[in-house]
Design an enzyme around this catalytic site. Structure first.
Site, PDB file in Angstrom:
ATOM      1  N   SER A 133      -5.896  47.298 -12.824  1.00 25.68           N
ATOM      2  CA  SER A 133      -6.054  45.866 -13.048  1.00 25.68           C
ATOM      3  C   SER A 133      -5.686  45.144 -11.751  1.00 25.68           C
ATOM      4  O   SER A 133      -4.579  45.309 -11.246  1.00 25.68           O
ATOM      5  CB  SER A 133      -5.121  45.438 -14.193  1.00 25.68           C
ATOM      6  OG  SER A 133      -5.156  44.046 -14.392  1.00 25.68           O
ATOM      7  N   LYS A 159     -10.705  46.549 -12.899  1.00 29.97           N
ATOM      8  CA  LYS A 159     -10.676  45.332 -13.729  1.00 29.97           C
ATOM      9  C   LYS A 159     -10.200  44.184 -12.855  1.00 29.97           C
ATOM     10  O   LYS A 159      -9.142  44.277 -12.237  1.00 29.97           O
ATOM     11  CB  LYS A 159      -9.743  45.542 -14.917  1.00 29.97           C
ATOM     12  CG  LYS A 159      -9.264  44.278 -15.612  1.00 29.97           C
ATOM     13  CD  LYS A 159      -8.540  44.611 -16.914  1.00 29.97           C
ATOM     14  CE  LYS A 159      -7.307  43.751 -17.116  1.00 29.97           C
ATOM     15  NZ  LYS A 159      -6.607  44.069 -18.386  1.00 29.97           N
ATOM     16  N   LEU A 160     -10.992  43.123 -12.827  1.00 30.54           N
ATOM     17  CA  LEU A 160     -10.629  41.935 -12.047  1.00 30.54           C
ATOM     18  C   LEU A 160     -10.113  40.860 -12.966  1.00 30.54           C
ATOM     19  O   LEU A 160     -10.751  40.519 -13.961  1.00 30.54           O
ATOM     20  CB  LEU A 160     -11.853  41.367 -11.318  1.00 30.54           C
ATOM     21  CG  LEU A 160     -12.569  42.233 -10.303  1.00 30.54           C
ATOM     22  CD1 LEU A 160     -13.686  41.416  -9.662  1.00 30.54           C
ATOM     23  CD2 LEU A 160     -11.598  42.756  -9.252  1.00 30.54           C
ATOM     24  N   LYS A 161      -8.970  40.288 -12.612  1.00 30.91           N
ATOM     25  CA  LYS A 161      -8.505  39.100 -13.299  1.00 30.91           C
ATOM     26  C   LYS A 161      -9.364  37.933 -12.812  1.00 30.91           C
ATOM     27  O   LYS A 161      -9.651  37.831 -11.605  1.00 30.91           O
ATOM     28  CB  LYS A 161      -7.047  38.845 -12.959  1.00 30.91           C
ATOM     29  CG  LYS A 161      -6.103  39.912 -13.514  1.00 30.91           C
ATOM     30  CD  LYS A 161      -6.032  39.828 -15.037  1.00 30.91           C
ATOM     31  CE  LYS A 161      -4.893  40.670 -15.586  1.00 30.91           C
ATOM     32  NZ  LYS A 161      -4.774  40.538 -17.049  1.00 30.91           N
ATOM     33  N   ASP A 187     -11.045  40.183 -16.812  1.00 30.15           N
ATOM     34  CA  ASP A 187     -10.062  39.737 -17.806  1.00 30.15           C
ATOM     35  C   ASP A 187      -9.682  38.296 -17.509  1.00 30.15           C
ATOM     36  O   ASP A 187      -9.142  37.993 -16.444  1.00 30.15           O
ATOM     37  CB  ASP A 187      -8.819  40.638 -17.737  1.00 30.15           C
ATOM     38  CG  ASP A 187      -7.799  40.321 -18.830  1.00 30.15           C
ATOM     39  OD1 ASP A 187      -8.055  39.412 -19.650  1.00 30.15           O
ATOM     40  OD2 ASP A 187      -6.752  40.999 -18.858  1.00 30.15           O
ATOM     41  N   ASN A 189      -7.710  36.299 -19.603  1.00 24.78           N
ATOM     42  CA  ASN A 189      -6.427  35.870 -20.187  1.00 24.78           C
ATOM     43  C   ASN A 189      -6.490  34.434 -20.708  1.00 24.78           C
ATOM     44  O   ASN A 189      -5.641  33.599 -20.380  1.00 24.78           O
ATOM     45  CB  ASN A 189      -5.284  36.030 -19.180  1.00 24.78           C
ATOM     46  CG  ASN A 189      -4.907  37.474 -18.931  1.00 24.78           C
ATOM     47  OD1 ASN A 189      -5.136  37.991 -17.834  1.00 24.78           O
ATOM     48  ND2 ASN A 189      -4.385  38.148 -19.926  1.00 24.78           N
ATOM     49  N   GLU A 212     -12.892  40.424 -21.011  1.00 22.23           N
ATOM     50  CA  GLU A 212     -11.690  40.489 -21.845  1.00 22.23           C
ATOM     51  C   GLU A 212     -11.107  39.088 -22.064  1.00 22.23           C
ATOM     52  O   GLU A 212     -10.882  38.350 -21.106  1.00 22.23           O
ATOM     53  CB  GLU A 212     -10.677  41.395 -21.127  1.00 22.23           C
ATOM     54  CG  GLU A 212      -9.385  41.646 -21.872  1.00 22.23           C
ATOM     55  CD  GLU A 212      -8.459  42.602 -21.094  1.00 22.23           C
ATOM     56  OE1 GLU A 212      -8.915  43.243 -20.121  1.00 22.23           O
ATOM     57  OE2 GLU A 212      -7.281  42.690 -21.456  1.00 22.23           O
ATOM     58  N   ASP A 237      -7.946  40.978 -26.309  1.00 17.06           N
ATOM     59  CA  ASP A 237      -6.613  41.487 -25.965  1.00 17.06           C
ATOM     60  C   ASP A 237      -5.593  40.641 -26.738  1.00 17.06           C
ATOM     61  O   ASP A 237      -5.176  41.011 -27.847  1.00 17.06           O
ATOM     62  CB  ASP A 237      -6.420  41.393 -24.433  1.00 17.06           C
ATOM     63  CG  ASP A 237      -5.015  41.712 -23.949  1.00 17.06           C
ATOM     64  OD1 ASP A 237      -4.134  42.010 -24.777  1.00 17.06           O
ATOM     65  OD2 ASP A 237      -4.775  41.662 -22.720  1.00 17.06           O
ATOM     66  N   LYS A 261      -3.009  47.519 -27.025  1.00 18.84           N
ATOM     67  CA  LYS A 261      -1.718  47.606 -26.329  1.00 18.84           C
ATOM     68  C   LYS A 261      -0.666  47.852 -27.401  1.00 18.84           C
ATOM     69  O   LYS A 261      -0.412  46.968 -28.230  1.00 18.84           O
ATOM     70  CB  LYS A 261      -1.396  46.295 -25.612  1.00 18.84           C
ATOM     71  CG  LYS A 261      -2.230  46.013 -24.384  1.00 18.84           C
ATOM     72  CD  LYS A 261      -1.796  44.714 -23.734  1.00 18.84           C
ATOM     73  CE  LYS A 261      -2.685  44.393 -22.549  1.00 18.84           C
ATOM     74  NZ  LYS A 261      -2.419  43.039 -22.010  1.00 18.84           N
ATOM     75  N   GLY A 289      -2.447  47.626 -20.586  1.00 16.36           N
ATOM     76  CA  GLY A 289      -1.115  47.820 -20.011  1.00 16.36           C
ATOM     77  C   GLY A 289      -0.375  46.506 -19.951  1.00 16.36           C
ATOM     78  O   GLY A 289      -0.976  45.424 -20.042  1.00 16.36           O
TER      79      GLY A 289
HETATM   80  O1  OSB Z   1      -4.021  40.877 -19.887  1.00 14.64           O
HETATM   81  O2  OSB Z   1      -4.179  42.941 -19.669  1.00 14.64           O
HETATM   82  C1  OSB Z   1      -3.559  41.917 -19.484  1.00 14.64           C
HETATM   83  C2  OSB Z   1      -0.466  42.621 -17.393  1.00 14.64           C
HETATM   84  C3  OSB Z   1       0.453  41.792 -18.004  1.00 14.64           C
HETATM   85  C4  OSB Z   1       0.042  41.002 -19.039  1.00 14.64           C
HETATM   86  C5  OSB Z   1      -1.269  41.041 -19.466  1.00 14.64           C
HETATM   87  C6  OSB Z   1      -2.184  41.880 -18.872  1.00 14.64           C
HETATM   88  C7  OSB Z   1      -1.783  42.657 -17.798  1.00 14.64           C
HETATM   89  C8  OSB Z   1      -2.658  43.515 -17.036  1.00 14.64           C
HETATM   90  C9  OSB Z   1      -1.967  44.636 -16.316  1.00 14.64           C
HETATM   91  O3  OSB Z   1      -3.826  43.320 -16.871  1.00 14.64           O
HETATM   92  C10 OSB Z   1      -2.393  45.930 -16.765  1.00 14.64           C
HETATM   93  C11 OSB Z   1      -1.431  47.015 -16.328  1.00 14.64           C
HETATM   94  O4  OSB Z   1      -0.311  47.083 -16.840  1.00 14.64           O
HETATM   95  O5  OSB Z   1      -1.828  47.826 -15.495  1.00 14.64           O
HETATM   96 MG    MG Z   2      -5.795  41.383 -20.880  1.00 13.34          MG
END
Ligand code: OSB
Ligand code: MG
Length: 367
Positions: A133, A159-161, A187, A189, A212, A237, A261, A289
């Site tokens: 990520s 995976k790109l935020k 992702d 969020n 995501e 998620d 998760k 994660g």
């Molecule tokens: O949205 O998946 C998520 C980390 C913290 C909180 C939310 C997310 C994440 C990640 C990290 O994307 C994934 C990782 O632990 O490698």
């Molecule tokens: Mg996520």
């Protein structure tokens, strides 16, 4: 614990990780046992309503007191006994994981074995594909340098935020860098609104595995509408906190792929139930994660070996986030894969000296 580089998402920047661990101590048949669980709650209530100090408070004041009088407590009891306490799945999940770890250690059994995850055909340990990520960067050149580093490390999926203003151009540049054959997903969020369907549909041309959590966690109907508007599959998620809620989201057409998760859904046992229902309904799943240490990551690696986990998870090497882990055998990536642990318990042994060096406070509850 400091992170090797700050990790930026649409909800904030994490530069370090304040981690709550639960250690259950007891005896089984007169023999001392110990088990550890990691709470995935972040420092601030910005990913979920739960946050680490709140998780500690509810654990000490409301959750553990309900469990202390239970004779021969097992992991399967934990969720049922704690059900009258509303919410707090991350706090509950850490307790359940600690009890499960103690129970498996007492039985000399690995979590992989409990899951029915067999060794490979040649007898070697099972390996699972490892994804990474990647946080948000203002500068696309910096993003490309980071992605290239992870590709060089061997990660099989990126995976790109993303967030508004750091999405289409960033994805286009990364797709151009990694070529058409490396799996890519994004992702958000919860950074978008229901009215962003046409904007998000512009991601369709980049052949992403999934988008995501584009919308707020309560907006199941909004996700269903987006799923009809955007070709790229919509993955949930934050919205998925239980098996029942996941079943409903699937029925409404809001969840074409599920990010499981264990910490977010109240523990590994609920995670298994979500896996099973997704398999029944033909919904692909992958393991997310929460920037866990080797404690949480080890168990995630075993979970992700279940057959429904058909997409690579966010189970990156320990070194992706930490210079120094608190387990003796941190997760490594070799040839783009992570080995499923087979030691007794949830898959790790604690390095007590390192743990000691990063411990800021300890509370003991005896009964
Ligand atoms: O949205 O998946 C998520 C980390 C913290 C909180 C939310 C997310 C994440 C990640 C990290 O994307 C994934 C990782 O632990 O490698
Ligand atoms: Mg996520």
């Amino acid at each position: 614990m400091p992170l090797v580089t700050p990790f930026r998402t649409s909800f904030g920047v994490e530069a370090d990780r304040d981690i709550l661990l639960v250690n259950v101590l007891g005896t089984v048949g007169g023999v001392a046992v110990s088990g550890w669980g990691e709470c995935v709650a972040l420092a601030d209530p910005t990913y979920s309503a739960e946050y680490v100090d709140g998780a500690q408070h509810v654990t000490e004041g409301h959750l553990l007191p309900r469990l202390t009088a239970v004779p021969e407590l097992t992991a399967a009891d934990v969720g049922r006994i704690l059900a009258p306490v509303h919410g707090h799945p991350m706090a509950k999940g850490a307790i359940e994981a600690a009890v499960l770890d103690a129970q498996l250690r007492a039985a000399g059994r690995s979590f992989a074995d409990l899951l029915g995850v067999a060794a490979a055909d040649d007898g070697s340990p099972r390996r699972i594909p490892s994804g990474v990520s990647v946080g948000i960067f203002d500068d696309v050149e910096d993003l490309l340098a980071a992605v290239q580093g992870y590709v060089d490390d061997g990660y099989v999926r990126i995976k790109l935020k993303i967030e508004p203003g750091a999405d289409i151009d960033h994805v286009a540049a990364v797709r151009d860098l990694i070529g058409p054959d490396t799996p890519l997903q994004v992702d958000a969020n919860t950074a978008y609104r229901r009215t962003d369907g046409q904007h998000l549909a512009r991601l369709d041309e980049f052949d992403l595995l999934l988008i995501e959590q584009p919308l707020p966690e309560e907006d199941i109907v909004g996700h269903a509408r987006l799923a009809a508007e955007v070709e790229t599959p919509i993955c949930l998620d934050e919205s998925l906190v239980s098996a029942a809620g996941t079943a409903d989201a699937i029925e409404l057409g809001a969840c074409e792929i599920a990010n499981i998760k264990p910490g977010r859904v109240g523990g590994y046992l609920e995670a298994i139930r979500i896996h099973d229902l997704c398999v029944q309904r033909d919904i692909p799943v992958w393991c997310g994660g929460m920037v866990e240490t080797g404690i949480g990551r080890a168990a995630n690696a075993a979970l992700a070996a279940l057959p429904g986990f058909t997409l690579p998870g966010d189970i990156s090497a320990s070194t992706r986030f930490y210079a120094q882990d608190i387990v003796t055998d941190p997760i490594q990536i070799i040839g783009g894969h992570v080995t499923v642990p087979t030691v007794a318990g949830m898959g790790f042994d604690i390095d007590l000296d390192v743990l000691d060096s990063v411990t800021t406070s300890t509370t003991t509850i005896s009964f």
